[in-house]
Enzyme design. Structure first.
Site, mmCIF file in Angstrom:
data_model
loop_
_atom_site.group_PDB
_atom_site.id
_atom_site.type_symbol
_atom_site.label_atom_id
_atom_site.label_comp_id
_atom_site.label_asym_id
_atom_site.label_seq_id
_atom_site.Cartn_x
_atom_site.Cartn_y
_atom_site.Cartn_z
ATOM 1 N N LEU A 161 0.977 -64.539 38.182
ATOM 2 C CA LEU A 161 1.015 -64.459 36.726
ATOM 3 C C LEU A 161 1.615 -65.758 36.217
ATOM 4 O O LEU A 161 2.511 -66.322 36.848
ATOM 5 C CB LEU A 161 1.878 -63.272 36.259
ATOM 6 N N ASP A 162 1.123 -66.219 35.069
ATOM 7 C CA ASP A 162 1.717 -67.409 34.472
ATOM 8 C C ASP A 162 3.205 -67.178 34.234
ATOM 9 O O ASP A 162 3.656 -66.045 34.047
ATOM 10 C CB ASP A 162 1.045 -67.739 33.141
ATOM 11 N N LYS A 163 3.955 -68.259 34.206
ATOM 12 C CA LYS A 163 5.412 -68.168 34.039
ATOM 13 C C LYS A 163 5.786 -67.306 32.837
ATOM 14 O O LYS A 163 6.682 -66.459 32.915
ATOM 15 C CB LYS A 163 6.000 -69.576 33.882
ATOM 16 N N THR B 228 3.949 -65.071 31.278
ATOM 17 C CA THR B 228 3.278 -63.774 31.226
ATOM 18 C C THR B 228 4.122 -62.767 31.988
ATOM 19 O O THR B 228 4.584 -63.056 33.092
ATOM 20 C CB THR B 228 1.871 -63.854 31.845
ATOM 21 N N ARG C 70 -6.345 -66.184 28.261
ATOM 22 C CA ARG C 70 -5.943 -67.120 27.217
ATOM 23 C C ARG C 70 -7.114 -68.016 26.809
ATOM 24 O O ARG C 70 -7.327 -68.286 25.620
ATOM 25 C CB ARG C 70 -4.754 -67.952 27.694
#
Length: 524
Positions: free
Chosen positions: A136-138, A140, A240
Site C-alpha cells: 500500500l502507498d505510504k 494509504t 489514484r
C-alpha cells in the site's frame, strides 16, 4: 540471496524481460535489474537468461536471484494493529503515513521492521521486504497481508499474480461519479514526472489495468463522493490514476489532485477496506474488513460543513428589515437586496445609466439617480418596461448576493443572511447551491399598512400597487422554512432572532451527527 519469482501472463507476452521484471519489482531501478540479468542472476523456465531485451511468452517462470546488500534489516518496536495471525501469515491494518518496507528514501521506521520486532521468524526470509506479498502507498491506510514463511510467501504471491485475491478500497473523490462504473485504461510511468504514474497507451509501455467502483454516498452539494473501489489488477497508484483520469481525483492527494482538493484532507483519502483470499496452507476462504481511520470520516464531515445561507423575506411592512438588523446586532453578516438596488439606482449606478438610456431624463433626477416615483408610474403604465427593469435589476442583485455569500464563506463565517423581499417572485428559490434556509416575517395587513405609512410615507395606492406585484403573504409564508410573527415589540422580534440562531446551530450539530452515523454504517 533475495529471490523474485514471477509467472508471466498474457499481458506480459511480447514484453522485454527487463520491463516485466520492473513491473514485479518496481522499487528497484530498471538499470539495477538489467545489471542483475546481465550478471547471470536470472533464469527463465530454469535456464539462464542474460538478454535484458528477451521477449517473454505467457506462462513462463522468471526467477531473479539478487545478492544480499550490505544493509541488514533491524527489528524495531512500534504499534501494530493485527486483524489475524497464525504460524503462516499476518493480516494487519496499516496506518497512513507508514512505509511498508525499507527503500533508499526510507531505510528505517517501516512496517516490515515493526513486524520483524513482533515476528522474528521473518528474519529467515531473505531480502529487504520479507513476507511482503503486496503493498500500500505510504499514505494509504488499510488491510495488508504478510507471509511469515517463504513457502507461504510464494503461495500468496502466486495468488496475487493470478488475481485470486480480491481487494476493495474506500475512496473519497471529487465530484459525483456515476452510481457505478469501471476504467480499463492502461497505466505506465508518467512521460515527464518520474514520481507519477499516468494513463499510457500499451504501445508506449502502459500495462492493462482494471478498476471498478460503486458510489456509496455523495455530499449534499455534490462536491465529493465516497466510493467502494475494487481493483482487478495491481498497478502502482492504480486507483489514484484512474479516478484522476476520469475527472474525480482523490481528496488530499498531493501527487494527482489540484491544490484546492489537496487542502480538503491531510492525505489521499484511500483505505484498503476489504480483502478475500484463500489461506496459503489450509485452503480456507478468508475474508476481512476494516473500517477507515477517523481522518476519512473527519474529512467527509469537514467537507460538508458549509456556511449556512439564510434568506429573510416578507411582504412590505412585515418587519423583515428589523429582523435582519436584529441578526446583524448578533454579529451575523447581512446582505440587503434593497441596499444593493439603491446603489444601482444612485448616480452613475449601473441601473441608473441603463434606465436613463431607455427612458430618458424623465426617469432620472437632476443628479442622475433613478427617480423612483417616476419609474414606478412608468412601470405601472408599461408592463413591458416593468419586466425589463425587473430582469436587469434582479440579475445584478443576484450576482451581488452570490458574491456576498462566497466571500463570507471564504472568511469561515458559519451563517450569513440575505434580506430579499422578492426572493420567491424572482424565482431565486431554485438558483442557489447550497439551497438557503428561508425565513418569512409575517404581520397582519392593517399593522403593515400603518408601519408603511409611518416609516416610509407610502400612500395606500402605492402600497396596493407594490403588494399586487408580489405573492400574497399566505402564499409566501407557506413557501418558507421558518415563519416569524412580528406583531409585537422590537425586543420580542430580536428574541425570536436569537432563538432562530440557536435552532440553526442545534440543527447543524444534529445534521452532522446523523451524517457521521450514516457514513459509519456504510463501512460496517
Amino acid at each position: 540471496m533475495t529471490e523474485l519469482r514471477h509467472t508471466t501472463t498474457a499481458e506480459d507476452a511480447g514484453q522485454r524481460l527487463d520491463r516485466v521484471l520492473h513491473q514485479v519489482a518496481s522499487e528497484m531501478s530498471r538499470a539495477a535489474l538489467q545489471k542483475a540479468v546481465q550478471a547471470g542472476h536470472c533464469q527463465v523456465d530454469g535456464l539462464p537468461e542474460t538478454r535484458v531485451n528477451a521477449k517473454m511468452r505467457a506462462g513462463q517462470t522468471i526467477t531473479l536471484r539478487l545478492p544480499e546488500t550490505a544493509t541488514t534489516l533491524q527489528a524495531e518496536e512500534g504499534h501494530l494493529e493485527l486483524l489475524w495471525q497464525d504460524e503462516h501469515m499476518v493480516v494487519c491494518n496499516k496506518p497512513a503515513g507508514l512505509t511498508v518496507h525499507p527503500c533508499p528514501s526510507c531505510p528505517e521506521q517501516t512496517l516490515v521492521q515493526r513486524l520483524l520486532g513482533r515476528f522474528p521468524q521473518l528474519g529467515r526470509i531473505e531480502g529487504q521486504r520479507p513476507g511482503i506479498v503486496h503493498r500500500l502507498d505510504k499514505d494509504t491506510s488499510g488491510i495488508l497481508l504478510v507471509a511469515l514463511t517463504e513457502q507461504d510467501r510464494l503461495v500468496l504471491s502466486e495468488a496475487f499474480a493470478q488475481r485470486e485475491v480480491h481487494k476493495e478500497y474506500l475512496a473519497l473523490v471529487s465530484g459525483r461519479p456515476p452510481a457505478e462504473g469501471e476504467c480499463r485504461e492502461p497505466i505506465g510511468r508518467h512521460p515527464t514526472a518520474k514520481v507519477k504514474m499516468a494513463v499510457v497507451p500499451e504501445s508506449r509501455g502502459g500495462r492493462a489495468a482494471h478498476t471498478e467502483w460503486k458510489t456509496l454516498w455523495t455530499a449534499p452539494d455534490r462536491r465529493f463522493s465516497l466510493l467502494a473501489v475494487r481493483i482487478h489488477t495491481g498497478r502502482t497508484h492504480q486507483i489514484r490514476v484512474h479516478m484522476t483520469h476520469l475527472g474525480h481525483p482523490l481528496l488530499g492527494d498531493r501527487l494527482y489532485a489540484p491544490k484546492a482538493l489537496q487542502a480538503l484532507a491531510p492525505r489521499q483519502m484511500l483505505h484498503a477496506w476489504r480483502i478475500s483470499f484463500i489461506h496459503p496452507a489450509t485452503g480456507a476462504a478468508m475474508n476481512f474488513a476494516c473500517p477507515p481511520p477517523d481522518d476519512m470520516l473527519m474529512a467527509a464531515l469537514q467537507g460538508c460543513r458549509r456556511m449556512r445561507r439564510v434568506v429573510v423575506t416578507g411582504n412590505p411592512g412585515s418587519g423583515k428589515s428589523a429582523f435582519s438588523q436584529c441578526l446583524a446586532g448578533m454579529s451575523v453578516p447581512v446582505f440587503s437586496a434593497d441596499t444593493t438596488v439603491a446603489a444601482l439606482y444612485a448616480p452613475r449606478g449601473e441601473a441608473a445609466q441603463w434606465i436613463g438610456q431607455i427612458g430618458g431624463s424623465a426617469l432620472l433626477t437632476p443628479a442622475g439617480a433613478v427617480d423612483k416615483t417616476a419609474l414606478l408610474e412608468a412601470m405601472r403604465a408599461n408592463p413591458v418596461l416593468r419586466r425589463e427593469v425587473e430582469n436587469m435589476v434582479h440579475s445584478l442583485t443576484h450576482k451581488a448576493l452570490e458574491a456576498f455569500w462566497i466571500q463570507q464563506e471564504s472568511l469561515g463565517v458559519p451563517l450569513a443572511v440575505a434580506e430579499v423581499p422578492l426572493y420567491f417572485e424572482t424565482g431565486w428559490q431554485n438558483s442557489f447551491s447550497p439551497e438557503p434556509h428561508v425565513v418569512g416575517v409575517r404581520c397582519a395587513m392593517p399593522l403593515r399598512a400603518q408601519r408603511i405609512e409611518t416609516n416610509r410615507g407610502w400612500t395606500q395606492d402605492k402600497l396596493e400597487a407594490i403588494e399586487g406585484w408580489q405573492w400574497t403573504q399566505d402564499r409566501k409564508m407557506a413557501a418558507c422554512n421558518t415563519v416569524v410573527d412580528n406583531e409585537g415589540s422590537l425586543e420580542s422580534l430580536c428574541a425570536q432572532a436569537q432563538d432562530f440562531l440557536t435552532s440553526m446551530r442545534t440543527q447543524d450539530q444534529k445534521d452532522e451527527q446523523a451524517l457521521a452515523l450514516h457514513l459509519a454504517s456504510l463501512w460496517q
